[in-house]
Design an enzyme around this catalytic site. Sequence first.
Site, PDB file in Angstrom:
ATOM      1  N   VAL A 136     -12.646  14.247  -8.542  1.00  0.00           N
ATOM      2  CA  VAL A 136     -14.025  13.850  -8.204  1.00  0.00           C
ATOM      3  C   VAL A 136     -14.813  15.087  -7.771  1.00  0.00           C
ATOM      4  O   VAL A 136     -15.914  15.353  -8.256  1.00  0.00           O
ATOM      5  CB  VAL A 136     -14.031  12.788  -7.060  1.00  0.00           C
ATOM      6  CG1 VAL A 136     -15.437  12.617  -6.489  1.00  0.00           C
ATOM      7  CG2 VAL A 136     -13.486  11.448  -7.556  1.00  0.00           C
TER       8      VAL A 136
ATOM      9  N   HIS B  12      29.415  -5.867  -9.477  1.00  0.00           N
ATOM     10  CA  HIS B  12      28.379  -5.915  -8.444  1.00  0.00           C
ATOM     11  C   HIS B  12      27.331  -6.937  -8.854  1.00  0.00           C
ATOM     12  O   HIS B  12      27.330  -7.445  -9.981  1.00  0.00           O
ATOM     13  CB  HIS B  12      27.724  -4.535  -8.289  1.00  0.00           C
ATOM     14  CG  HIS B  12      27.095  -4.049  -9.561  1.00  0.00           C
ATOM     15  ND1 HIS B  12      27.593  -2.990 -10.277  1.00  0.00           N
ATOM     16  CD2 HIS B  12      26.030  -4.505 -10.261  1.00  0.00           C
ATOM     17  CE1 HIS B  12      26.848  -2.804 -11.348  1.00  0.00           C
ATOM     18  NE2 HIS B  12      25.901  -3.730 -11.369  1.00  0.00           N
TER      19      HIS B  12
ATOM     20  N   MET C 221       8.545  -3.174  -1.795  1.00  0.00           N
ATOM     21  CA  MET C 221       7.169  -3.514  -1.377  1.00  0.00           C
ATOM     22  C   MET C 221       6.425  -4.255  -2.493  1.00  0.00           C
ATOM     23  O   MET C 221       6.990  -4.543  -3.544  1.00  0.00           O
ATOM     24  CB  MET C 221       6.423  -2.239  -1.001  1.00  0.00           C
ATOM     25  CG  MET C 221       6.769  -1.729   0.380  1.00  0.00           C
ATOM     26  SD  MET C 221       5.777  -0.281   0.742  1.00  0.00           S
ATOM     27  CE  MET C 221       5.776  -0.342   2.516  1.00  0.00           C
ATOM     28  N   GLY C 222       5.158  -4.509  -2.256  1.00  0.00           N
ATOM     29  CA  GLY C 222       4.337  -5.160  -3.284  1.00  0.00           C
ATOM     30  C   GLY C 222       3.401  -6.210  -2.725  1.00  0.00           C
ATOM     31  O   GLY C 222       2.665  -6.843  -3.469  1.00  0.00           O
TER      32      GLY C 222
ATOM     33  N   HIS D  96       8.820   1.776   3.981  1.00  0.00           N
ATOM     34  CA  HIS D  96       7.779   2.772   3.753  1.00  0.00           C
ATOM     35  C   HIS D  96       8.214   4.014   2.987  1.00  0.00           C
ATOM     36  O   HIS D  96       7.350   4.824   2.621  1.00  0.00           O
ATOM     37  CB  HIS D  96       7.132   3.156   5.086  1.00  0.00           C
ATOM     38  CG  HIS D  96       6.118   2.145   5.513  1.00  0.00           C
ATOM     39  ND1 HIS D  96       6.458   1.008   6.215  1.00  0.00           N
ATOM     40  CD2 HIS D  96       4.789   2.064   5.281  1.00  0.00           C
ATOM     41  CE1 HIS D  96       5.359   0.295   6.421  1.00  0.00           C
ATOM     42  NE2 HIS D  96       4.340   0.909   5.868  1.00  0.00           N
TER      43      HIS D  96
ATOM     44  N   ASP E  24       0.940  -1.181  -5.097  1.00  0.00           N
ATOM     45  CA  ASP E  24       1.231  -2.574  -5.476  1.00  0.00           C
ATOM     46  C   ASP E  24       0.798  -2.894  -6.910  1.00  0.00           C
ATOM     47  O   ASP E  24       1.229  -3.911  -7.465  1.00  0.00           O
ATOM     48  CB  ASP E  24       0.522  -3.543  -4.519  1.00  0.00           C
ATOM     49  CG  ASP E  24       0.909  -3.297  -3.074  1.00  0.00           C
ATOM     50  OD1 ASP E  24       2.055  -2.859  -2.852  1.00  0.00           O
ATOM     51  OD2 ASP E  24       0.076  -3.524  -2.177  1.00  0.00           O
TER      52      ASP E  24
ATOM     53  N   ARG F 254      23.672   1.002  -6.205  1.00  0.00           N
ATOM     54  CA  ARG F 254      24.570   0.394  -7.190  1.00  0.00           C
ATOM     55  C   ARG F 254      25.964   1.029  -7.152  1.00  0.00           C
ATOM     56  O   ARG F 254      26.973   0.343  -7.340  1.00  0.00           O
ATOM     57  CB  ARG F 254      24.003   0.463  -8.603  1.00  0.00           C
ATOM     58  CG  ARG F 254      24.814  -0.464  -9.529  1.00  0.00           C
ATOM     59  CD  ARG F 254      24.528  -0.356 -11.006  1.00  0.00           C
ATOM     60  NE  ARG F 254      23.170  -0.676 -11.349  1.00  0.00           N
ATOM     61  CZ  ARG F 254      22.200   0.214 -11.496  1.00  0.00           C
ATOM     62  NH1 ARG F 254      22.466   1.512 -11.355  1.00  0.00           N
ATOM     63  NH2 ARG F 254      20.998  -0.145 -11.793  1.00  0.00           N
TER      64      ARG F 254
ATOM     65  N   GLY G  51      -8.405  -4.498  -1.355  1.00  0.00           N
ATOM     66  CA  GLY G  51      -9.255  -4.704  -0.176  1.00  0.00           C
ATOM     67  C   GLY G  51     -10.389  -3.691  -0.150  1.00  0.00           C
ATOM     68  O   GLY G  51     -11.554  -4.032   0.088  1.00  0.00           O
TER      69      GLY G  51
HETATM   70  P1  ADP Z   1      -6.180  -1.946   0.406  1.00  0.00           P
HETATM   71  O1  ADP Z   1      -7.433  -1.265  -0.072  1.00  0.00           O
HETATM   72  O2  ADP Z   1      -4.995  -1.041   0.378  1.00  0.00           O
HETATM   73  O3  ADP Z   1      -5.954  -3.260  -0.285  1.00  0.00           O
HETATM   74  P2  ADP Z   1      -7.086  -3.378   2.821  1.00  0.00           P
HETATM   75  O4  ADP Z   1      -6.966  -4.718   2.187  1.00  0.00           O
HETATM   76  O5  ADP Z   1      -6.583  -3.228   4.206  1.00  0.00           O
HETATM   77  O6  ADP Z   1      -6.366  -2.226   1.973  1.00  0.00           O
HETATM   78  O7  ADP Z   1      -8.642  -2.969   2.808  1.00  0.00           O
HETATM   79  C1  ADP Z   1      -9.063  -1.690   3.259  1.00  0.00           C
HETATM   80  C2  ADP Z   1     -10.384  -1.773   3.971  1.00  0.00           C
HETATM   81  O8  ADP Z   1     -11.399  -2.250   3.080  1.00  0.00           O
HETATM   82  C3  ADP Z   1     -10.449  -2.740   5.146  1.00  0.00           C
HETATM   83  O9  ADP Z   1      -9.940  -2.215   6.332  1.00  0.00           O
HETATM   84  C4  ADP Z   1     -11.952  -2.962   5.275  1.00  0.00           C
HETATM   85  O10 ADP Z   1     -12.558  -1.868   5.937  1.00  0.00           O
HETATM   86  C5  ADP Z   1     -12.400  -2.942   3.819  1.00  0.00           C
HETATM   87  N1  ADP Z   1     -12.532  -4.330   3.306  1.00  0.00           N
HETATM   88  C6  ADP Z   1     -11.562  -5.124   2.815  1.00  0.00           C
HETATM   89  N2  ADP Z   1     -12.062  -6.332   2.460  1.00  0.00           N
HETATM   90  C7  ADP Z   1     -13.387  -6.297   2.743  1.00  0.00           C
HETATM   91  C8  ADP Z   1     -14.479  -7.218   2.611  1.00  0.00           C
HETATM   92  N3  ADP Z   1     -14.296  -8.447   2.108  1.00  0.00           N
HETATM   93  N4  ADP Z   1     -15.708  -6.819   3.022  1.00  0.00           N
HETATM   94  C9  ADP Z   1     -15.906  -5.585   3.538  1.00  0.00           C
HETATM   95  N5  ADP Z   1     -14.916  -4.668   3.669  1.00  0.00           N
HETATM   96  C10 ADP Z   1     -13.687  -5.005   3.290  1.00  0.00           C
END
Ligand code: ADP
Length: 319
Positions: A23, A216, A170-171, A250, A128, A155, A104
Amino acid sequence: MNKLAVLTSGGDAPGMNAAIRSVVRTAICEGLEVLGFHRGFDGVISQVYQQLDVRMVGGILEGGGTVLRTMRSPEFKTEAGMKKAVNNLERLGIDGLVVIGGDGSLRGADALNEIWSGQVVGVPASIDNDIGGCDLCIGFDTAVNTALESVDRIRDTATSHERLFIIEVMGRASGHIALSVGLAGGAEEILIPEVEYSVDNIVDRVKKARSKGKLHYIIILAEGAGKGFKLADQLGQKSGMDTRVAVLGHIQRGGTPTAFDRIIGAKMGTYAVKTLLEGKTGVCTGIRAGRRNLVALSEAAAGKPLSQENLELSQTLCI
Ligand code: ADP
């Protein structure tokens, strides 16, 4: 477009640094100014950032994690937190923001895009692999290879001691890591949240495998598909096999990114800047079949189905 900013958010993923570097260098080649926010959306709210130049992103490719740091920001989910972020972006004169992170983070990017006049573009980075619109997310390949190394080692012990091993990977709510690790590692059984399973059926298959001379029995358990220790108790009692559990945890998240993750990180980072320069917003820049693939941030955050082909193949080959 004169000034853009980049941040990494949510769970860290190996290859995020390759995306940051890409970037920054692409933006500078295009004559843009670049800021890097620290600790994800929290850095936008708290105004923790630095101006980035070509040299500052040198020597970071081989490191796991993210040099911009990351965190989960509950404040960003609130109306007040989001408004603070928008005010700060405007005050700093930022025209475009690149959000590198998981589902998220992309939901957060989408929410920001709704209320901010600048452009927002996402880059899918999550071990994930649960992001729509791309074949693979940044970090997934490294995490799978890290887990696979442990499976191969376990294994050896499982065979020598004729044990049943449950290896928890994980996942979160998805089985992408478990399926790939299980297929590549030749697991006898792959348990994932997307497919229901019965302990009694597993016991039948364990007994059949024993009667065919298998020394196994390796079960790859996705973290969203149950608890390894509880399952081990049930399987040990019902099958009579010596049973052990290994929770990889982790160790799967960090580490040197594979060449693959560095390359897709580099490509996606460049795509993100080009997408901003094209005037687009509210999209995620994945790669599908070797080409840039843009989908709405909401579609990216909605997730990706498992590969049915890989699922069927793993079931066929574990006889
Ligand atoms: P990942 O991106 O790894 O899935 P998270 O689910 O914890 O991690 O989301 C990371 C950050 O994104 C959260 O701490 C929050 O700041 C932001 N976030 C997640 N969902 C929302 C939402 N619906 N609205 C606004 N910010 C969000």
